[in-house]
Enzyme design. Structure first.
Site, mmCIF file in Angstrom:
data_model
loop_
_atom_site.group_PDB
_atom_site.id
_atom_site.type_symbol
_atom_site.label_atom_id
_atom_site.label_comp_id
_atom_site.label_asym_id
_atom_site.label_seq_id
_atom_site.Cartn_x
_atom_site.Cartn_y
_atom_site.Cartn_z
ATOM 1 N N ILE A 104 51.599 43.145 37.378
ATOM 2 C CA ILE A 104 51.248 42.039 36.481
ATOM 3 C C ILE A 104 50.609 42.637 35.225
ATOM 4 O O ILE A 104 49.753 43.541 35.332
ATOM 5 C CB ILE A 104 50.236 41.084 37.164
ATOM 6 C CG1 ILE A 104 50.755 40.626 38.544
ATOM 7 C CG2 ILE A 104 49.911 39.899 36.270
ATOM 8 C CD1 ILE A 104 52.011 39.810 38.564
ATOM 9 N N TYR B 80 43.606 52.320 47.665
ATOM 10 C CA TYR B 80 43.916 50.940 47.237
ATOM 11 C C TYR B 80 44.869 50.275 48.241
ATOM 12 O O TYR B 80 44.665 49.114 48.644
ATOM 13 C CB TYR B 80 44.532 51.019 45.845
ATOM 14 C CG TYR B 80 44.842 49.726 45.156
ATOM 15 C CD1 TYR B 80 43.823 48.884 44.700
ATOM 16 C CD2 TYR B 80 46.163 49.346 44.904
ATOM 17 C CE1 TYR B 80 44.127 47.703 44.024
ATOM 18 C CE2 TYR B 80 46.475 48.182 44.227
ATOM 19 C CZ TYR B 80 45.448 47.357 43.790
ATOM 20 O OH TYR B 80 45.751 46.196 43.121
ATOM 21 N N LYS C 206 43.949 46.966 50.427
ATOM 22 C CA LYS C 206 44.728 45.730 50.282
ATOM 23 C C LYS C 206 45.443 45.371 51.591
ATOM 24 O O LYS C 206 45.574 44.187 51.924
ATOM 25 C CB LYS C 206 45.725 45.865 49.128
ATOM 26 C CG LYS C 206 45.061 46.020 47.745
ATOM 27 C CD LYS C 206 44.220 44.808 47.362
ATOM 28 C CE LYS C 206 43.834 44.819 45.884
ATOM 29 N NZ LYS C 206 43.007 43.664 45.507
ATOM 30 N N GLY D 257 35.635 38.384 39.822
ATOM 31 C CA GLY D 257 36.383 39.149 38.815
ATOM 32 C C GLY D 257 37.154 38.246 37.874
ATOM 33 O O GLY D 257 38.337 38.448 37.620
ATOM 34 N N SER E 87 47.845 43.008 47.134
ATOM 35 C CA SER E 87 48.762 43.713 46.227
ATOM 36 C C SER E 87 50.025 44.072 46.971
ATOM 37 O O SER E 87 50.006 44.322 48.178
ATOM 38 C CB SER E 87 48.121 45.000 45.707
ATOM 39 O OG SER E 87 49.090 45.786 45.048
ATOM 40 N N ASP F 188 28.027 42.660 41.388
ATOM 41 C CA ASP F 188 28.971 43.699 41.794
ATOM 42 C C ASP F 188 29.379 43.373 43.226
ATOM 43 O O ASP F 188 28.555 43.455 44.141
ATOM 44 C CB ASP F 188 28.273 45.066 41.703
ATOM 45 C CG ASP F 188 29.097 46.194 42.309
ATOM 46 O OD1 ASP F 188 30.174 45.921 42.883
ATOM 47 O OD2 ASP F 188 28.650 47.349 42.210
ATOM 48 N N ASN G 285 39.192 37.889 44.122
ATOM 49 C CA ASN G 285 40.132 38.511 43.190
ATOM 50 C C ASN G 285 39.647 39.859 42.656
ATOM 51 O O ASN G 285 40.461 40.704 42.296
ATOM 52 C CB ASN G 285 40.371 37.534 42.023
ATOM 53 C CG ASN G 285 41.020 38.215 40.832
ATOM 54 O OD1 ASN G 285 42.224 38.459 40.823
ATOM 55 N ND2 ASN G 285 40.216 38.558 39.829
ATOM 56 N N SER H 29 36.380 37.612 34.632
ATOM 57 C CA SER H 29 36.069 37.850 33.217
ATOM 58 C C SER H 29 37.296 38.235 32.403
ATOM 59 O O SER H 29 37.235 38.266 31.175
ATOM 60 C CB SER H 29 35.008 38.946 33.098
ATOM 61 O OG SER H 29 35.438 40.113 33.773
ATOM 62 N N ARG H 30 38.374 38.567 33.077
ATOM 63 C CA ARG H 30 39.614 38.927 32.377
ATOM 64 C C ARG H 30 40.763 38.916 33.380
ATOM 65 O O ARG H 30 40.545 38.657 34.574
ATOM 66 C CB ARG H 30 39.500 40.294 31.687
ATOM 67 C CG ARG H 30 39.039 41.416 32.569
ATOM 68 C CD ARG H 30 38.479 42.585 31.740
ATOM 69 N NE ARG H 30 37.705 43.486 32.594
ATOM 70 C CZ ARG H 30 38.216 44.524 33.239
ATOM 71 N NH1 ARG H 30 39.491 44.809 33.102
ATOM 72 N NH2 ARG H 30 37.458 45.275 34.005
HETATM 73 P P1 NAP Z 1 41.557 43.679 35.631
HETATM 74 O O1 NAP Z 1 42.247 43.112 34.454
HETATM 75 O O2 NAP Z 1 41.188 45.111 35.653
HETATM 76 O O3 NAP Z 1 40.255 42.788 35.944
HETATM 77 C C1 NAP Z 1 39.460 43.109 37.034
HETATM 78 C C2 NAP Z 1 38.413 42.055 37.207
HETATM 79 O O4 NAP Z 1 37.643 42.401 38.364
HETATM 80 C C3 NAP Z 1 37.463 41.993 36.036
HETATM 81 O O5 NAP Z 1 37.081 40.654 35.835
HETATM 82 C C4 NAP Z 1 36.282 42.814 36.525
HETATM 83 O O6 NAP Z 1 35.027 42.399 36.000
HETATM 84 C C5 NAP Z 1 36.288 42.478 37.985
HETATM 85 N N1 NAP Z 1 35.610 43.493 38.778
HETATM 86 C C6 NAP Z 1 35.914 44.796 38.938
HETATM 87 N N2 NAP Z 1 35.029 45.378 39.744
HETATM 88 C C7 NAP Z 1 34.139 44.427 40.102
HETATM 89 C C8 NAP Z 1 33.000 44.407 40.923
HETATM 90 N N3 NAP Z 1 32.584 45.513 41.558
HETATM 91 N N4 NAP Z 1 32.306 43.249 41.051
HETATM 92 C C9 NAP Z 1 32.717 42.119 40.413
HETATM 93 N N5 NAP Z 1 33.800 42.083 39.633
HETATM 94 C C10 NAP Z 1 34.501 43.225 39.477
HETATM 95 O O7 NAP Z 1 42.412 43.473 36.973
HETATM 96 P P2 NAP Z 1 43.604 42.459 37.300
HETATM 97 O O8 NAP Z 1 44.874 43.155 37.022
HETATM 98 O O9 NAP Z 1 43.359 41.128 36.717
HETATM 99 O O10 NAP Z 1 43.461 42.411 38.889
HETATM 100 C C11 NAP Z 1 42.837 41.353 39.571
HETATM 101 C C12 NAP Z 1 43.154 41.503 41.045
HETATM 102 O O11 NAP Z 1 44.567 41.499 41.233
HETATM 103 C C13 NAP Z 1 42.648 42.814 41.661
HETATM 104 O O12 NAP Z 1 42.205 42.576 42.971
HETATM 105 C C14 NAP Z 1 43.877 43.676 41.690
HETATM 106 O O13 NAP Z 1 43.824 44.657 42.682
HETATM 107 C C15 NAP Z 1 44.941 42.645 41.971
HETATM 108 N N6 NAP Z 1 46.283 43.055 41.569
HETATM 109 C C16 NAP Z 1 46.583 43.318 40.270
HETATM 110 C C17 NAP Z 1 47.877 43.714 39.949
HETATM 111 C C18 NAP Z 1 48.307 44.020 38.546
HETATM 112 O O14 NAP Z 1 49.431 44.513 38.365
HETATM 113 N N7 NAP Z 1 47.527 43.722 37.527
HETATM 114 C C19 NAP Z 1 48.826 43.868 40.959
HETATM 115 C C20 NAP Z 1 48.467 43.604 42.268
HETATM 116 C C21 NAP Z 1 47.197 43.196 42.562
HETATM 117 P P3 NAP Z 1 34.325 43.191 34.764
HETATM 118 O O15 NAP Z 1 35.263 42.984 33.613
HETATM 119 O O16 NAP Z 1 33.029 42.507 34.602
HETATM 120 O O17 NAP Z 1 34.233 44.620 35.202
#
Ligand code: NAP
Length: 264
Positions: free
Chosen positions: A204, A171, A175, A27, A158, A78, A106, A29-30
């Site tokens: 975040i 979720y 987690k 994950g 998380s 995936d 991630n 890509s962003r």
């Molecule tokens: P995000 O901006 O939505 O990015 C999600 C990333 O995961 C994207 O690169 C996406 O790829 C990839 N992804 C989703 N489903 C996938 C799959 N089935 N196979 C491969 N890649 C997949 O999320 P984020 O906020 O950066 O979160 C990253 C991690 O941190 C996650 O595990 C999330 O639960 C955790 N987290 C985030 C927060 C927060 O506040 N942001 C807080 C706690 C934990 P595509 O773009 O190609 O779909």
């Protein structure tokens, strides 16, 4: 030579601390994953950038990684698609860059709803992607880590896995499960110089939190002692630290990066 002294020697000789190591970041890509990929590259690791849909984002991450003077590749998979695709991804990375010695699980999704209204599909999708995927990819990487007598598995959990959140039972369960997986695996592979840790971010600023309304964000901010949402730059350096010499004696831990939301 110990982990710490060999990496200190690498620094003394002018090498970057993770030079010669291959990292796989799911994950990437962003969001947080993209920042992690770039932070590992800045420490000298070659980085495989996994994505599911956002090829353009993955290419942008890979370009930023290569700008740090290391090798990169993008790999579509995936992570919730099962053990076959997980193994195929790890094989592809191994062929192109070498066996991943640093794995950052991630990739994650949310499918929010109250339990009474939650469908089986939404439960399964989150558990499959956020928990089972991490298990299957980790298993596929372990052989190479054991052979190389060195490994770092860093899971991204998380704060919700520790404190719960209404509307996120799937979720939170995935987690929290990832935290249990982390603790158990750390005990299984510690004797092989493989560390396994989980970073539990709070709120975040990424696409995930952008989907929350302004009123929700305002309410969340009230619960954060540091008074602000985090940025991806608050999480990525800890991944680089755990992957480097500083993390050599840290394993089986859940580390909160949440502005103080959950006291340890
Ligand atoms: P995000 O901006 O939505 O990015 C999600 C990333 O995961 C994207 O690169 C996406 O790829 C990839 N992804 C989703 N489903 C996938 C799959 N089935 N196979 C491969 N890649 C997949 O999320 P984020 O906020 O950066 O979160 C990253 C991690 O941190 C996650 O595990 C999330 O639960 C955790 N987290 C985030 C927060 C927060 O506040 N942001 C807080 C706690 C934990 P595509 O773009 O190609 O779909």
């Amino acid at each position: 030579m110990s982990d710490a002294s060999s990496e200190a020697a690498s620094l003394e000789s002018g090498g970057a601390p993770l030079s010669g190591r291959v990292a796989l970041v799911t994950g990437a890509s962003r969001g947080i994953g993209q920042a992690i990929a770039i932070a590992l590259a800045a420490q000298g690791a070659d980085v495989a950038v996994n994505y599911a849909n956002s090829e353009e984002g993955a290419r942008a991450t890979a370009a930023a990684v290569e700008a740090e003077g290391v090798r990169s590749m993008i790999v579509r998979c995936d992570v919730g698609a099962g053990s076959g695709p997980a193994k195929a991804m790890v094989d592809e990375v191994t062929q192109q860059l070498g066996a991943p010695a640093i794995l950052v699980n991630n990739a994650g999704i949310t499918r929010d709803n109250l339990v009474m209204r939650m469908s089986d599909e939404d439960w399964d999708a989150v558990v499959r992607t956020d928990l089972s995927g991490a298990f299957q990819i980790t298993r596929a990487c372990l052989r190479g880590m054991i052979r190389g007598r060195w490994g770092r598995v860093i899971n991204i959990g998380s704060v919700v896995g520790s404190m719960g959140n209404p509307g996120q039972a799937n979720y939170a369960a995935a987690k929290a499960g990832l935290a249990g997986f982390t603790r158990a695996l750390a005990k299984e592979v510690g004797s092989r110089s493989i560390t396994v840790n989980l970073i539990a971010p709070g709120f975040i600023e990424t696409d995930i939190t952008a989907a929350l309304g302004e009123d929700v964000i305002a309410a969340v901010r009230q619960q954060i002692p540091l008074g602000r949402l985090g940025g991806t730059e608050d999480v990525a350096p800890l991944v680089a630290f755990l992957a480097g010499a500083g993390g050599a004696y840290i394993t089986g831990q859940v580390i909160h990066v949440d502005g103080g939301m959950v006291p340890s």
